[in-house]
Design an enzyme around this catalytic site. Sequence first.
Site, PDB file in Angstrom:
ATOM      1  N   SER A 168       0.854  -1.185   0.000  1.00 10.70           N
ATOM      2  CA  SER A 168       0.000   0.000   0.000  1.00 10.70           C
ATOM      3  C   SER A 168       0.892   1.238   0.000  1.00 10.70           C
ATOM      4  O   SER A 168       1.744   1.377  -0.875  1.00 10.70           O
ATOM      5  CB  SER A 168      -0.951  -0.034   1.206  1.00 10.70           C
ATOM      6  OG  SER A 168      -1.874   1.031   1.152  1.00 10.70           O
ATOM      7  N   THR A 169       0.741   2.126   0.970  1.00 13.80           N
ATOM      8  CA  THR A 169       1.519   3.369   0.995  1.00 13.80           C
ATOM      9  C   THR A 169       3.020   3.071   1.012  1.00 13.80           C
ATOM     10  O   THR A 169       3.500   2.309   1.845  1.00 13.80           O
ATOM     11  CB  THR A 169       1.154   4.199   2.241  1.00 13.80           C
ATOM     12  OG1 THR A 169      -0.251   4.428   2.236  1.00 13.80           O
ATOM     13  CG2 THR A 169       1.893   5.524   2.243  1.00 13.80           C
ATOM     14  N   HIS A 195      -2.559  -1.151  -3.324  1.00 16.59           N
ATOM     15  CA  HIS A 195      -3.653  -0.198  -3.140  1.00 16.59           C
ATOM     16  C   HIS A 195      -3.374   1.042  -3.981  1.00 16.59           C
ATOM     17  O   HIS A 195      -2.288   1.626  -3.904  1.00 16.59           O
ATOM     18  CB  HIS A 195      -3.784   0.206  -1.666  1.00 16.59           C
ATOM     19  CG  HIS A 195      -4.154  -0.921  -0.767  1.00 16.59           C
ATOM     20  ND1 HIS A 195      -3.946  -0.896   0.601  1.00 16.59           N
ATOM     21  CD2 HIS A 195      -4.725  -2.126  -1.027  1.00 16.59           C
ATOM     22  CE1 HIS A 195      -4.381  -2.013   1.140  1.00 16.59           C
ATOM     23  NE2 HIS A 195      -4.852  -2.791   0.177  1.00 16.59           N
ATOM     24  N   MET A 285      -0.473   0.898   5.075  1.00 13.61           N
ATOM     25  CA  MET A 285      -1.325   1.151   6.222  1.00 13.61           C
ATOM     26  C   MET A 285      -2.451   0.123   6.288  1.00 13.61           C
ATOM     27  O   MET A 285      -2.945  -0.320   5.259  1.00 13.61           O
ATOM     28  CB  MET A 285      -1.924   2.554   6.112  1.00 13.61           C
ATOM     29  CG  MET A 285      -2.812   2.950   7.281  1.00 13.61           C
ATOM     30  SD  MET A 285      -3.576   4.566   7.042  1.00 13.61           S
ATOM     31  CE  MET A 285      -4.746   4.189   5.734  1.00 13.61           C
ATOM     32  N   ASP A 288      -4.989  -5.085   5.533  1.00 18.54           N
ATOM     33  CA  ASP A 288      -5.230  -5.861   4.319  1.00 18.54           C
ATOM     34  C   ASP A 288      -3.977  -6.653   3.982  1.00 18.54           C
ATOM     35  O   ASP A 288      -2.868  -6.126   3.991  1.00 18.54           O
ATOM     36  CB  ASP A 288      -5.587  -4.915   3.160  1.00 18.54           C
ATOM     37  CG  ASP A 288      -6.071  -5.675   1.932  1.00 18.54           C
ATOM     38  OD1 ASP A 288      -6.546  -6.812   2.080  1.00 18.54           O
ATOM     39  OD2 ASP A 288      -5.972  -5.105   0.830  1.00 18.54           O
TER      40      ASP A 288
END
Length: 356
Positions: A168-169, A195, A285, A288
């Site tokens: 993600s991030t 993401h 973050m 998931d």
Amino acid sequence: MSVIRVVIADDSQVARDVLRDILSRADDIEVVGEATNGREAVELVKRLAPQLITMDLNMPVMDGLSAIEEIMYSRGVPILVVSDRSDAQTAYQALEVGALEVMPKPTLEGADADRLLERVRLLAGVAVITRLRRRATTPAPIITLPTLPAASSGVPRNFQHVVAIACSTGGPQALVRLLRTLPARFPAPIVIAQHISHGFIDGMAEWLASLCAMPVSVAKEGEQIQPGHIYLSPSERDLCVSPRHRFQLQPSPQSSLYHPSCDVLLQSVAEVYGRDAIGIILTGMGRDGVIGMRAIYQAGGTTFAQDEASSVIYGMNQEAVKAGVIQYELPLDSLAGRLLRDVRGSLNNNRPEPLA
């Protein structure tokens, strides 16, 4: 309460008005300056010392990409690229020179506005460092791969392992560092759930393809999975693999917090490939990916997590470690070499101690 000081950089008065309106709704965020071009953004950062900058890419005098590079050379500040989807490939170049994340320009109401506030709060707390100016890029040294023995005739596919990555991030930057050193004839498919905002995945695929030895593409419904290829999940639907080694795209539930789902992809890889599944959870973050990594772990596959020191956000990977489903937590720059050893079937040679 600590207030997050934000500078907005965008040449469009309308876009600045929308961003200011959204950010001003929050008691913990203050817009301290606005720039109409990249040069003004650089000067405002020096003068106002904000905790975060929202940066457009297409601006006069100095474009956003150049401004990010200049800012990151002089003062490490978290930068959130807020730009049009048509700038997707350039947006990922912005990540390469120091920006933390990319999102589309929001409307005043709806999910994008909420996401902007969430991103500002999250990224303002990220420690970033200054960077050297870009020079003519030298390709990263590609790890060599010896000739592999043919797969056993009992395996109904032309590869043994499947590598599934959740991130993600900070994920795009981590993916580049991990994937760019892998050879073109890497003997396994690599499938990725990152993401991402809708409309940016094609730009990310083009950006990664320009930096990696392997081809990179967005996975398509019914596509046959091939070794030596990197596949990205589209953001609008969740990606699965079928027992016939083809991709399946399924609707993402409206209630889903993250798009695409890391858990859906990892669970399907665990179900189809079992002991031959290799799961990697990188920076990001939330939680998931934890359920999916557990599925790979319980199926007898191999699980890795990026360590805290090399993560932009030690979140998803930390949750997986805390859940006890990670066998090896490694620095990002160690993952590629270890991955190559594993797909060569030498798991028992020079094996680091698993986590307790």
